[in-house]
Design a protein around this motif. Sequence first.
Motif, PDB file in Angstrom:
ATOM      1  N   GLU A   1       0.703  -1.141  -0.286  1.00  0.00           N
ATOM      2  CA  GLU A   1      -0.332   0.047   0.094  1.00  0.00           C
ATOM      3  C   GLU A   1       0.414   1.606   0.024  1.00  0.00           C
ATOM      4  OE1 GLU A   1      -2.875   0.563   2.831  1.00  0.00           O
ATOM      5  OE2 GLU A   1      -4.234  -1.255   2.427  1.00  0.00           O
TER       6      GLU A   1
ATOM      7  N   ARG B   1     -10.361   1.796 -11.935  1.00  0.00           N
ATOM      8  CA  ARG B   1     -11.120   2.232 -10.841  1.00  0.00           C
ATOM      9  C   ARG B   1     -11.870   2.630 -11.172  1.00  0.00           C
ATOM     10  NH1 ARG B   1      -6.723  -1.660  -8.530  1.00  0.00           N
ATOM     11  NH2 ARG B   1      -7.065  -3.788  -8.903  1.00  0.00           N
TER      12      ARG B   1
ATOM     13  N   ASP C   1     -10.346   5.516  -7.732  1.00  0.00           N
ATOM     14  CA  ASP C   1     -10.826   5.871  -6.598  1.00  0.00           C
ATOM     15  C   ASP C   1      -9.547   5.323  -6.222  1.00  0.00           C
ATOM     16  OD1 ASP C   1     -11.284   4.689  -4.093  1.00  0.00           O
ATOM     17  OD2 ASP C   1     -12.635   3.115  -4.718  1.00  0.00           O
TER      18      ASP C   1
ATOM     19  N   ALA D   1      -9.048   2.204  -3.388  1.00  0.00           N
ATOM     20  CA  ALA D   1      -8.629   0.824  -4.461  1.00  0.00           C
ATOM     21  C   ALA D   1      -8.068   0.574  -5.035  1.00  0.00           C
ATOM     22  CB  ALA D   1     -10.812   1.220  -5.841  1.00  0.00           C
ATOM     23  N   THR D   2      -7.455   1.104  -5.474  1.00  0.00           N
ATOM     24  CA  THR D   2      -6.119   1.569  -5.780  1.00  0.00           C
ATOM     25  C   THR D   2      -4.725   0.745  -5.581  1.00  0.00           C
ATOM     26  OG1 THR D   2      -6.998   3.418  -7.603  1.00  0.00           O
ATOM     27  CG2 THR D   2      -4.269   2.543  -7.747  1.00  0.00           C
TER      28      THR D   2
ATOM     29  N   ARG E   1      -5.235  -0.785  -2.010  1.00  0.00           N
ATOM     30  CA  ARG E   1      -5.695  -2.069  -1.272  1.00  0.00           C
ATOM     31  C   ARG E   1      -5.598  -3.044  -2.117  1.00  0.00           C
ATOM     32  NH1 ARG E   1      -7.826   2.298   0.764  1.00  0.00           N
ATOM     33  NH2 ARG E   1      -7.472   2.491   2.900  1.00  0.00           N
TER      34      ARG E   1
ATOM     35  N   LYS F   1      -7.121  -6.143  -3.798  1.00  0.00           N
ATOM     36  CA  LYS F   1      -8.215  -6.671  -4.494  1.00  0.00           C
ATOM     37  C   LYS F   1      -8.157  -8.108  -3.775  1.00  0.00           C
ATOM     38  CE  LYS F   1      -9.272  -8.118  -8.344  1.00  0.00           C
ATOM     39  NZ  LYS F   1      -9.383  -8.594  -9.825  1.00  0.00           N
TER      40      LYS F   1
END
Length: 138
Positions: free
Chosen positions: A14, A58, A61, A64-65, A67, A69
């Motif tokens: 992250e 995404r 976002d 969402a990028t 973290r 999936k």
Amino acid sequence: MTRIVRTGAHPAQEVRRSRILLELDESVGEPPGRRAVAERVGVDPQTITNVARAYVERDGDVGATIRRKKRSTPPVEPIVTGEVEARLIALGCSAPPAGRSRWSLRLLEKQVALMDDMPDLDHSTIGKIFKKRRFVLI
């Protein structure tokens, strides 16, 4: 994103993706090329491309990028299903074989191995199933 990069309480992946997005941020000015960003962040230039593509896919976002999936299905189908658990507990509740006063985990393992429609289970797996369901062999 800046908070993620500055505090050490986040997964390295992250932090790395956040650093990449901060380097590619167009609001600060013209972003440098992917090779320059890769050099600054310490990753391969292809990683820069992958993170940028994920950001676009995404719809911008950031959360969402950066973290990971979640998988929709586990990588391997579980051997022990609800039906297997139910049949195993029913077997544990039944009368033990002749000459035995009670079921043991190893005895259950041998009995399960003899059944054609049940997967082969180790005695430790059987013990985990019973423990999960708070079932005690008496």
